[in-house]
Scaffold this motif. Sequence first.
Motif, mmCIF file in Angstrom:
data_model
loop_
_atom_site.group_PDB
_atom_site.id
_atom_site.type_symbol
_atom_site.label_atom_id
_atom_site.label_comp_id
_atom_site.label_asym_id
_atom_site.label_seq_id
_atom_site.Cartn_x
_atom_site.Cartn_y
_atom_site.Cartn_z
ATOM 1 N N ASP A 356 0.948 4.690 49.957
ATOM 2 C CA ASP A 356 -0.076 5.743 49.961
ATOM 3 C C ASP A 356 0.555 7.144 49.848
ATOM 4 O O ASP A 356 0.226 8.061 50.599
ATOM 5 C CB ASP A 356 -0.916 5.649 51.240
ATOM 6 N N ARG A 358 1.285 10.756 48.661
ATOM 7 C CA ARG A 358 0.594 11.916 48.103
ATOM 8 C C ARG A 358 1.617 13.045 47.982
ATOM 9 O O ARG A 358 2.520 13.177 48.807
ATOM 10 C CB ARG A 358 -0.584 12.347 48.984
ATOM 11 N N GLY A 396 -2.228 9.109 46.584
ATOM 12 C CA GLY A 396 -2.348 7.779 47.177
ATOM 13 C C GLY A 396 -1.664 6.700 46.366
ATOM 14 O O GLY A 396 -2.232 5.613 46.174
ATOM 15 N N ARG A 589 -2.742 8.600 40.056
ATOM 16 C CA ARG A 589 -3.190 7.386 40.734
ATOM 17 C C ARG A 589 -2.696 6.146 39.993
ATOM 18 O O ARG A 589 -2.550 6.168 38.775
ATOM 19 C CB ARG A 589 -4.712 7.330 40.818
#
Length: 616
Positions: A356, A358, A396, A589
Amino acid sequence: MSDTRRSPFARPRTEDGPRASFRQLLPFLLEHRGVLVAVAVLSVVEAVATLVQPLLIGEVIGRVETGAALGWLLWGLVGFVLFSSAVGAYQHFLLQKTGTAVVYSSRRRLISRILHLPVREFDARRTGDLVSRVGSDTTLLYAVLTQGLADSVGNALLFVGALIAMAFIDPVLLLAIVGVLAVSAASVGLLSGRIRAASAAQQEAVGALASGVERAIGSIRTVRAAGATDREEEAVGAMATDAYRAGIRVAKASALVVPVAGIALQASILVVLGVGGMRVASGALSIASLVTFVMFLFLLVMPLASAFGAIASVGQALGALGRIQEVLDLPTEDADDRVAADASPVEGAPAIAFRDVRFSYPAAAVAAREEAAQRAQVAHLELADAPAGDGEVLRGVSFDVPRGARIALVGPSGAGKSTILSLVERFYDPTGGAILLDGVDIRDVARERLRASFGYVEQDAPTLAGTLADNLRLASPDASDADCDRVLRAVNLGDVVDRGPLGIDTPVGEDGVMLSGGERQRLAIARALLAAAPILLLDESTSSLDGANEQRMREAIDAVAAGRTLIVIAHRLSTVVDSDAIVVLERGRVIGIGTHSELVRDVPLYRDLAKHQLLV
């Protein structure tokens, strides 16, 4: 020249620039305290020898007036003159030597800090400006020692000694000149602040000029091909004009110090001659005493002039020191690392895992990327990934890279592929989530060990000035000539090795200008292969190769990849079809993970990329 001619790539700066205090200058001086103490002692000795000379001259004049024999006085005077000159010469040598040493130590300290700065600082700052701080800014520290500061002890003794002697000779005459000297000293004190501010602004302008020149020269082929030589000349010339105008402001402020010292001396002489002449006429003062007083007056004004010069030079040095200190105060790359000792790998964990993750680039780095885009160049290709609408480059991201597997990253330009490799190398840290190496958060792994685990080939394949061997040994300093020759031939650079009699010691030129784009890329891959790291990170490493060399390169990578883990940013379909898994990215993503056939069937974006052979 109007502001409209200023380069559009020049960063705004404050008028005064960073400021420094004298206290911040002391560490640079105290590194050489032993020599400075010796200089101070010699300064005192020279001052004493100089103070004796007017007394001897007065005695000589007195004896001449009375017709008495001079005896040893004349020889003593000559001896003191020669002695003080010899001491002064040796003191001058020590000052010059120490000044050079201060510049050297400050440069070493600054270079060490710059090379350990986080990558984000290089993304946000101009290379030429950093070079200017190492070069011209440090040079100004030299003037601090060579223009009156280090011998201030002797000058103070000379000033006080002359003042006391003049008070004994004629207190009335001394009071007549004290007012003149006090006004001069106050004027110089007021000017020192202007000098410091003007000097800081000048150094900022010189830094901007160095950055502009470095940018223009570094992209001279692009500039020439675009027919932009005259425009670049105008833009860099505008920066030179800014530096010139800033230098004029320094000159104006400094120039006022010189006449202040001159006026102080001339006014003092006029006062002494006027008042002293009347006192000689009245019989209150002898001619010999007046001559001695005048000589002491010169000895009084000399330290003042030296102090005035020291104030000007220290003011300029503090302006430059502010820029130096600004860099020295920046935290190093590992300043905030939380690792105390390397954590143990987790058995059975993937070689690399994203959880995840970021990430957003700092605002300054984004501004630098936009600036690079303005001039149609990308100075830092790890910034090539465009932020998403909310500013995040990765949003993410999660995927695993099993040990020994070959994983390909594909996606449109700006999807976040290069950023992923930058995060793995810890050029930046994630703003959210975690990246694991063998099950351990990479922030808990010492950077040296972490990066030793990777062989990293950047997208622009930078080549260092030097030889083929110099480039190869950057990560493998102990590699033998035979090993260097082997990896060069493995990546099809044997013809470069055989071009001349120097072999692996063949020069590559500045930025590898003597090599083609494909050869530079192959050299970068050879460097990674020679290091034999367990994990290879290849950022579009075959993008500059033709079909034949790409096939040869793939064979070399396949051979060295046995038992190693590969993460490849794919540029061509042939690079990914035999990957164990392909990670498809879009706008930060992960939109698909699988084999080539699975993704062609299930992910429309990948199907479209494959149709166009991934050339995005």
